[in-house]
Design an enzyme around this catalytic site. Sequence first.
Site, PDB file in Angstrom:
ATOM      1  N   GLU A   1      18.788 -16.813  -6.534  1.00  0.00           N
ATOM      2  CA  GLU A   1      18.347 -15.479  -6.957  1.00  0.00           C
ATOM      3  C   GLU A   1      17.856 -15.505  -8.416  1.00  0.00           C
ATOM      4  O   GLU A   1      16.848 -14.887  -8.750  1.00  0.00           O
ATOM      5  CB  GLU A   1      19.499 -14.480  -6.765  1.00  0.00           C
ATOM      6  CG  GLU A   1      19.234 -13.054  -7.176  1.00  0.00           C
ATOM      7  CD  GLU A   1      18.060 -12.376  -6.462  1.00  0.00           C
ATOM      8  OE1 GLU A   1      17.515 -12.934  -5.505  1.00  0.00           O
ATOM      9  OE2 GLU A   1      17.678 -11.288  -6.927  1.00  0.00           O
TER      10      GLU A   1
ATOM     11  N   LYS B   1      14.054 -14.542  -9.473  1.00  0.00           N
ATOM     12  CA  LYS B   1      13.722 -13.501 -10.456  1.00  0.00           C
ATOM     13  C   LYS B   1      12.782 -14.073 -11.511  1.00  0.00           C
ATOM     14  O   LYS B   1      11.810 -13.442 -11.886  1.00  0.00           O
ATOM     15  CB  LYS B   1      14.978 -12.957 -11.167  1.00  0.00           C
ATOM     16  CG  LYS B   1      15.892 -12.079 -10.401  1.00  0.00           C
ATOM     17  CD  LYS B   1      15.357 -10.717 -10.018  1.00  0.00           C
ATOM     18  CE  LYS B   1      14.634 -10.765  -8.714  1.00  0.00           C
ATOM     19  NZ  LYS B   1      15.304 -10.471  -7.504  1.00  0.00           N
TER      20      LYS B   1
ATOM     21  N   LYS C   1       6.484  -4.018  -3.393  1.00  0.00           N
ATOM     22  CA  LYS C   1       7.913  -3.753  -3.222  1.00  0.00           C
ATOM     23  C   LYS C   1       8.354  -3.819  -1.768  1.00  0.00           C
ATOM     24  O   LYS C   1       9.432  -4.283  -1.459  1.00  0.00           O
ATOM     25  CB  LYS C   1       8.194  -2.355  -3.784  1.00  0.00           C
ATOM     26  CG  LYS C   1       9.647  -1.958  -3.758  1.00  0.00           C
ATOM     27  CD  LYS C   1      10.405  -2.713  -4.807  1.00  0.00           C
ATOM     28  CE  LYS C   1      11.888  -2.504  -4.742  1.00  0.00           C
ATOM     29  NZ  LYS C   1      12.609  -3.586  -5.398  1.00  0.00           N
TER      30      LYS C   1
ATOM     31  N   TRP D   1      -2.355  -2.921  -1.719  1.00  0.00           N
ATOM     32  CA  TRP D   1      -1.934  -4.326  -1.826  1.00  0.00           C
ATOM     33  C   TRP D   1      -2.766  -5.043  -0.775  1.00  0.00           C
ATOM     34  O   TRP D   1      -2.550  -4.873   0.417  1.00  0.00           O
ATOM     35  CB  TRP D   1      -0.441  -4.450  -1.537  1.00  0.00           C
ATOM     36  CG  TRP D   1       0.097  -5.826  -1.728  1.00  0.00           C
ATOM     37  CD1 TRP D   1       0.552  -6.374  -2.888  1.00  0.00           C
ATOM     38  CD2 TRP D   1       0.272  -6.834  -0.719  1.00  0.00           C
ATOM     39  NE1 TRP D   1       0.982  -7.661  -2.667  1.00  0.00           N
ATOM     40  CE2 TRP D   1       0.814  -7.971  -1.342  1.00  0.00           C
ATOM     41  CE3 TRP D   1       0.001  -6.900   0.651  1.00  0.00           C
ATOM     42  CZ2 TRP D   1       1.110  -9.141  -0.662  1.00  0.00           C
ATOM     43  CZ3 TRP D   1       0.286  -8.067   1.333  1.00  0.00           C
ATOM     44  CH2 TRP D   1       0.840  -9.170   0.669  1.00  0.00           C
TER      45      TRP D   1
ATOM     46  N   GLU E   1       9.200 -14.712 -10.024  1.00  0.00           N
ATOM     47  CA  GLU E   1       8.491 -13.483  -9.656  1.00  0.00           C
ATOM     48  C   GLU E   1       7.876 -12.766 -10.841  1.00  0.00           C
ATOM     49  O   GLU E   1       6.757 -12.288 -10.756  1.00  0.00           O
ATOM     50  CB  GLU E   1       9.488 -12.465  -9.074  1.00  0.00           C
ATOM     51  CG  GLU E   1       9.899 -12.670  -7.681  1.00  0.00           C
ATOM     52  CD  GLU E   1      10.815 -11.542  -7.251  1.00  0.00           C
ATOM     53  OE1 GLU E   1      10.419 -10.803  -6.358  1.00  0.00           O
ATOM     54  OE2 GLU E   1      11.929 -11.399  -7.815  1.00  0.00           O
TER      55      GLU E   1
ATOM     56  N   CYS F   1       0.833  -1.200   0.000  1.00  0.00           N
ATOM     57  CA  CYS F   1       0.000   0.000   0.000  1.00  0.00           C
ATOM     58  C   CYS F   1       0.875   1.260   0.000  1.00  0.00           C
ATOM     59  O   CYS F   1       1.882   1.338   0.691  1.00  0.00           O
ATOM     60  CB  CYS F   1      -0.942   0.110   1.196  1.00  0.00           C
ATOM     61  SG  CYS F   1      -2.054  -1.286   1.341  1.00  0.00           S
TER      62      CYS F   1
ATOM     63  N   ARG G   1       4.392  -0.089  -4.582  1.00  0.00           N
ATOM     64  CA  ARG G   1       4.096  -0.619  -3.248  1.00  0.00           C
ATOM     65  C   ARG G   1       2.839  -1.473  -3.210  1.00  0.00           C
ATOM     66  O   ARG G   1       2.591  -2.200  -2.249  1.00  0.00           O
ATOM     67  CB  ARG G   1       3.912   0.538  -2.256  1.00  0.00           C
ATOM     68  CG  ARG G   1       5.127   1.395  -2.092  1.00  0.00           C
ATOM     69  CD  ARG G   1       4.838   2.506  -1.114  1.00  0.00           C
ATOM     70  NE  ARG G   1       4.569   1.990   0.201  1.00  0.00           N
ATOM     71  CZ  ARG G   1       5.492   1.715   1.107  1.00  0.00           C
ATOM     72  NH1 ARG G   1       6.754   1.894   0.820  1.00  0.00           N
ATOM     73  NH2 ARG G   1       5.155   1.247   2.279  1.00  0.00           N
TER      74      ARG G   1
ATOM     75  N   HIS H   1      20.285 -35.815  -5.403  1.00  0.00           N
ATOM     76  CA  HIS H   1      19.495 -36.275  -4.261  1.00  0.00           C
ATOM     77  C   HIS H   1      17.995 -36.075  -4.474  1.00  0.00           C
ATOM     78  O   HIS H   1      17.229 -36.119  -3.528  1.00  0.00           O
ATOM     79  CB  HIS H   1      19.942 -35.565  -2.975  1.00  0.00           C
ATOM     80  CG  HIS H   1      21.374 -35.840  -2.630  1.00  0.00           C
ATOM     81  ND1 HIS H   1      21.813 -37.072  -2.203  1.00  0.00           N
ATOM     82  CD2 HIS H   1      22.462 -35.053  -2.710  1.00  0.00           C
ATOM     83  CE1 HIS H   1      23.118 -37.023  -2.004  1.00  0.00           C
ATOM     84  NE2 HIS H   1      23.535 -35.810  -2.310  1.00  0.00           N
TER      85      HIS H   1
ATOM     86  N   ASN I   1      -1.984   2.149   5.536  1.00  0.00           N
ATOM     87  CA  ASN I   1      -1.025   1.131   5.102  1.00  0.00           C
ATOM     88  C   ASN I   1      -0.626   0.358   6.354  1.00  0.00           C
ATOM     89  O   ASN I   1      -0.156   0.956   7.311  1.00  0.00           O
ATOM     90  CB  ASN I   1       0.199   1.816   4.476  1.00  0.00           C
ATOM     91  CG  ASN I   1       1.369   0.878   4.293  1.00  0.00           C
ATOM     92  OD1 ASN I   1       1.176  -0.321   4.112  1.00  0.00           O
ATOM     93  ND2 ASN I   1       2.573   1.407   4.331  1.00  0.00           N
ATOM     94  N   GLY I   2      -0.863  -0.972   6.333  1.00  0.00           N
ATOM     95  CA  GLY I   2      -0.518  -1.771   7.507  1.00  0.00           C
ATOM     96  C   GLY I   2      -1.618  -2.765   7.810  1.00  0.00           C
ATOM     97  O   GLY I   2      -2.496  -3.012   6.973  1.00  0.00           O
TER      98      GLY I   2
HETATM   99  C1  F6R Z   1      12.667 -10.081  -4.723  1.00  0.00           C
HETATM  100  C2  F6R Z   1      12.252  -9.114  -3.761  1.00  0.00           C
HETATM  101  C3  F6R Z   1      11.881  -9.563  -2.399  1.00  0.00           C
HETATM  102  C4  F6R Z   1      12.611  -8.706  -1.355  1.00  0.00           C
HETATM  103  C5  F6R Z   1      12.130  -9.063   0.048  1.00  0.00           C
HETATM  104  C6  F6R Z   1      12.875  -8.307   1.111  1.00  0.00           C
HETATM  105  O1  F6R Z   1      12.930  -9.530  -5.959  1.00  0.00           O
HETATM  106  O2  F6R Z   1      12.226  -7.949  -4.038  1.00  0.00           O
HETATM  107  O3  F6R Z   1      12.153 -10.913  -2.214  1.00  0.00           O
HETATM  108  O4  F6R Z   1      13.975  -8.937  -1.489  1.00  0.00           O
HETATM  109  O5  F6R Z   1      10.761  -8.777   0.160  1.00  0.00           O
HETATM  110  O6  F6R Z   1      12.737  -6.930   0.950  1.00  0.00           O
HETATM  111  P1  F6R Z   1      13.734  -5.923   1.622  1.00  0.00           P
HETATM  112  O7  F6R Z   1      15.064  -6.138   1.042  1.00  0.00           O
HETATM  113  O8  F6R Z   1      13.169  -4.571   1.277  1.00  0.00           O
HETATM  114  O9  F6R Z   1      13.707  -6.192   3.086  1.00  0.00           O
END
Ligand code: F6R
Length: 614
Positions: free
Chosen positions: A487, A491, A609, A75, A494, A2, A27, A510, A101-102
């Site tokens: 990672e 990516k 985000k 969100w 996601e 949010c 967000r 395994h 937001n929360g």
């Molecule tokens: C992946 C991604 C999330 C963040 C995770 C932690 O692309 O963006 O997995 O890495 O939500 O977020 P931060 O780093 O802001 O604590």
Amino acid sequence: MCGIVAYIGKRDAYPILINGLKRLEYRGYDSAGVALLNDNDELNIYKTKGKVSDLESFTNDKDINGHIGIAHTRWATHGEPNDINAHPHISRSGNIALIHNGIIENYLTIKKELQNRGYEFKSSTDTEVLVNLIEDVQLTQKVDLFEATRIALNHVNGAYAIVLIEKGHPDTLIAARKGSPMVIGIGGDEFFIASDATPIVGMTSRVVYIENEEVVKVRLGEELHLKTIDDVEMTPYIQELQLNLESIEKGGFDHFMLKEIYEQPTTVRDTMRGRLHADLGKITLGGIFDYEKKILNARNIIIVACGTSWHAALVGSYLIELYAGIRVKVEYASEFRYRTPVIFPDDVVIAISQSGETADTLAAIEIAKDKGATVLGICNVIGSSISRVTDAGIYTHAGPEIGVASTKAFTAQVAVLTMLAIHIAELNGHLPKSRIMELIHELDLIPQKIQTTLERSDIVKDIAEEMKDCHNAIYLGRLQNYPVALEGALKLKEISYIHAEGYPAAEMKHGPIALIDNDMPVIFIATNKSTYEKVVSNVQEVKARHGKIISVVTEGDILVKEMSDYVIEIPDTECTYAPLLATIPLQLLAYHIAVKRGCNVDQPRNLAKSVTVE
Ligand code: F6R
């Protein structure tokens, strides 16, 4: 999680609010809404499922006048994304509108109490409960909205950043926060409130970050009136905003994510600027200078993080153990907070977070602090909650990351951890000076090598074409390339919604090897020198089962290259630095696959985000 924006001043509020929401859309983007108080004291609320652009279309033929307003991009937490659950929410009398937001954790109990007293609710949200609780306090205790908000928040558990407007009060915004972030911009004769500073950039450079459990009255022509919810008067601390417009715009790229991938030679250089002194063979980390002794004497270093930041932590643990000889444990913050972790006062806990607002990481920090450990932060967002609650820290200085999938923040975090590992080794003498000089010299070359990696990554588009219709993918790597595999897989899933798994290459036999057939792309990160032969054997195992082999190798590689269907070459470097290079083509691969599949790269479904809720 949010985004909230509010405006009060002489200008038309609507365009400022919409523009602010667009900047905050990373967000949350499942619904959006705005409330405006016009000059006739009419409170107009427009909200709709969908994106900010849908809200704009929705308000096309509506009255959008007013010099005061609040706006929200959501969100969903409580209740599905739809028009009714979208914010702002309005109180029973229709006098007060609120954005939030929360999460209010005890909202069901409060809702029941209010229902017993005749309140009815239209939405499934905790926010509608909160606005009615505040109005109930206002009416029953005969206090103004500022006071009612303060009192009501004493009955609330959970996280909130809220802004309220009230009919009859066209010159006042009331706001409060706990857990979720909030910043106020102070202009000449206007004020802005937002979840982060991006909507404020270009409007004013004077900002106040609201602290946990503070309530603020923002009134035209007056100073900010700040109190804690316990009724203690506070003095606002006005700071200078360090953001510019360019850093939050796409700069000619199709997507923020692509821009951020291509920024990495610069951002990694910025991360190391003033800290890595190649000429002197020395590293200085000013932010943690006073805590160096604690680090050197640490019984354990424990790194807590989530998602991509957790992957960076894994790379960091490898580097710190190898270079500095200190035991490092890496924990998911969300698990750490609930599993009674063993933490000693002489442990050093490092919290890594791009946003600096992740709820699980903040909770893990609280636990570590309660146990008396020293807590350091590695954050990207300056002034964020984590940067403020930790004892000390190192900013990554990667600039605003707006694409929801994290890219440049990861390489910046790894660069910080690399400098930290070398610096500890410098201090505790775990490595000879000559080796430290070599490591520093090579680290200084990394931004240029990232540039070369980007220039050599054209092949990635062909691989994306080959992979765009696959349903699964496996990423394999060893040692510090194992987190790179994780990672790369994260990516891909996601932003393209293709199922992908990352494994340490030797684990394949395994179990996951059962998945290999000619439809399964297997991406090897095969740059390690020490385990190179082992990885070659793993590649052979996949080849024997007709898997499609895509490999990231060091330039000049022969063996893996011969067996691969596609090869991406990265410049030669210290094998421990490979994550800083090998991650780049995997980011690009996910990006191009997602674009070919028509996915919304910058705003993937169900994600946000900054994860400010559990
Ligand atoms: C992946 C991604 C999330 C963040 C995770 C932690 O692309 O963006 O997995 O890495 O939500 O977020 P931060 O780093 O802001 O604590």
